[in-house]
Design an enzyme around this catalytic site. Structure first.
Site, short mmCIF file in Angstrom:
data_model
loop_
_atom_site.label_atom_id
_atom_site.label_comp_id
_atom_site.label_asym_id
_atom_site.label_seq_id
_atom_site.Cartn_x
_atom_site.Cartn_y
_atom_site.Cartn_z
CB ILE A 93 17.99 -27.58 -34.38
CG1 ILE A 93 19.14 -28.25 -35.12
CG2 ILE A 93 17.60 -26.27 -35.05
CD1 ILE A 93 18.71 -28.86 -36.44
CB CYS A 94 16.54 -23.94 -30.12
SG CYS A 94 15.23 -23.12 -29.24
CG LEU A 95 13.16 -24.78 -36.34
CD1 LEU A 95 13.28 -23.28 -36.55
CD2 LEU A 95 13.74 -25.53 -37.53
#
Lengths: 154, 352
Positions: A93-95
């Site tokens: 997840i790109c968070l």
């Protein structure tokens, strides 16, 4: 409890809180997680009225002994990885709060809420544009990826 | 080529690794007719072996140029350190290159000479008669253990059946990495003897590996990750020490205020550190964080601004030290400040 390390104590508290008052759409099996506090599986369902309504997801949290000073490693696992511009098909997840913007005042619960919110604001189900390259070349641990965060809209 | 082809289809060719010879046919159970052992390799069609020029691409020349440039740079640096490097390195290049030349060229010409040689020699025997590492081993060592010798021979024959291009690059790669590693470590290691691992498994095209698509970026990322310095910089020791200590009031306890880092409830008169933004934490909770990142965990206010210079100066050392400290401490139990805590109010956290 007295013999627990600070990170375990904190995780134990988080677990109790999450089991007792889970946020909407989030479920954690307290007994299962209680067995091994350093690795949690959190069940999550797509919020009503969003593109993910009716879908079930599983999030895996891995905590190092430095938690909460060190962010947890959070990935989607299982058969249904949400199709989302910030979620790679391997579950990464790109968070930003999972790496650069992590703070020890964040928690499993706040991370879950951020992810539910990230999914809910999605306008079109699609994979990140660099999905196939990233999935082929990335480290197993998403925290090893040098993410560059550029899209605040989703 | 004609001998290997019938009816337009290449005849299968086999190599027995026990006898170390190519064999014409196999016994029905896929064993060698000479030794009846089964260590047989089916060889690729040998057409490429006879036409090296057609098989060496421009990309190969680029790779060669790259390797030679690096090797040259490496050897120059090494010359300064000690003289040992020169012997192995120059000799090997000459062995392959200067079959027709009696006089060795000056070292300066090496990269250029290989660069300008646009075609490898036409006949394979002239071009690759020797496995350079083998010859060097023989020269530099006395008696060689028999099994070792044997395995080297096998490898030699084995590779010599490969297409020429492959062999040629491979040898260059061998040389390059021996030289490169010896430059790095000061130890002259030989790949063909290394019992531990073969560094070449890590490699594809060396130029691409370092400078190609995302190559450099990957290396930088790796280095940054080793430092674990993502996020805001740490707060300097001086500034951390300047953070005032206050005591928890009855009001705060009545509001069920917790330390946001350990999630323990505060108790009356407990000493806590109060940041500029007025958020309070146990000292053992907030200090390790500030040693990693100089921000308030709750409101993210950056705490080091008015002393930016100092913060920048002693960033990395303290940051690493803090990391180790956190890792250490997390193995102990907390000696600190929290005798209350039945955990009952965790659902109601109040962040000031």
């Amino acid at each position: 409890m007295a013999a627990m390390s600070p990170s375990k104590r904190r995780l134990q508290r988080e677990l109790m809180s999450l089991v007792r008052e889970p946020p909407p759409g989030v479920f954690v099996d307290g007994d299962e997680v209680g067995q091994n506090l350093t690795q949690w599986i959190v069940h999550m369902e797509g919020a009503k009225g969003t593109l993910y309504e009716g879908e079930q997801f599983q999030l895996q949290f891995k905590f190092s002994s430095k938690y909460p000073f060190d962010s947890p490693e959070v990935t989607f696992i299982g058969g249904n990885i949400p199709v989302h511009p910030h979620v790679y098909s391997n579950g990464h997840i790109c968070l930003s709060i999972l790496t650069d913007d992590w703070s020890p005042a964040l928690s499993v619960q706040s991370v879950c809420l951020s992810i539910v919110s990230m999914l809910s604001s999605c306008k079109e189900k699609k994979r990140p544009p660099d999905n196939s390259f990233y999935v082929k070349t990335c480290n197993k641990n998403p925290k090893k990826t040098k993410w560059s965060y550029h899209d605040d809209s989703v | 080529m004609a001998d290997g082809v019938s009816d337009g289809r290449p005849m299968p060719r086999f190599f027995c690794h026990k006898c170390s010879v190519e064999i014409e046919r196999l016994l029905p159970d896929y064993t060698c007719p000479l030794c009846t052992f089964g260590f047989i390799e089916e060889l690729e069609s040998n057409e490429n072996d006879r036409s090296p020029t057609g098989d060496v691409t421009d990309q190969d020349y680029l790779n060669m140029a790259f390797l030679n440039a690096l090797r040259y740079a490496g050897s120059r640096a090494q010359d300064v350190d000690n003289g040992t490097f020169q012997t192995g390195e120059t000799r090997n290049v000459r062995q392959r290159r200067d079959h027709s030349e009696a006089t060795p060229r000056p070292r300066r010409d090496q990269g250029e000479a290989i660069l300008t040689r646009r075609t490898p020699p036409d006949s394979a025997p002239d071009f690759v008669p020797v496995n350079p590492s083998e010859q060097r081993t023989n020269e530099s060592r006395g008696p060689i253990h028999d099994s070792h010798n044997r395995s080297r021979r096998m490898r030699h024959f084995h590779t010599s059946r490969r297409p020429l291009r492959h062999r040629w690059l491979r040898q260059e790669m061998d040389l390059f990495f021996e030289d490169f590693m010896s430059g790095l470590t000061g130890v002259h290691l030989r790949l063909d003897q290394s019992p531990v691992f073969d560094i070449r498994v890590l490699l594809s095209n060396p130029a691409e590996y370092t400078f190609g698509r995302n190559g450099l970026d990957t290396i930088v990322t790796q280095l940054l990750n080793q430092m674990d310095t993502t996020g805001p910089p740490p707060l300097s020791r001086t500034l951390i020490d300047e953070i005032p200590t206050t005591a928890i009031s009855q009001d705060q306890v009545d509001n069920k205020l917790q330390c946001s880092i350990c999630w323990e409830d505060f108790i009356v008169s407990e000493p806590v550190r109060q940041l500029r933004c007025l958020h309070v934490y146990h000292a053992p909770c907030i200090v390790p964080w500030l040693e990693l990142h100089g921000t308030c965990p709750i409101c993210r206010q950056i705490l080091g601004e008015h002393d930016a210079q100092e913060t920048v100066e002693d960033t990395i050392g303290p940051s690493l030290a803090a990391l180790f400290r956190v890792a250490d401490e997390s193995n102990d139990t907390t000696p600190s400040a929290s005798p209350t805590s039945d955990g009952s109010s965790t659902g109601n956290r109040h962040d000031i």
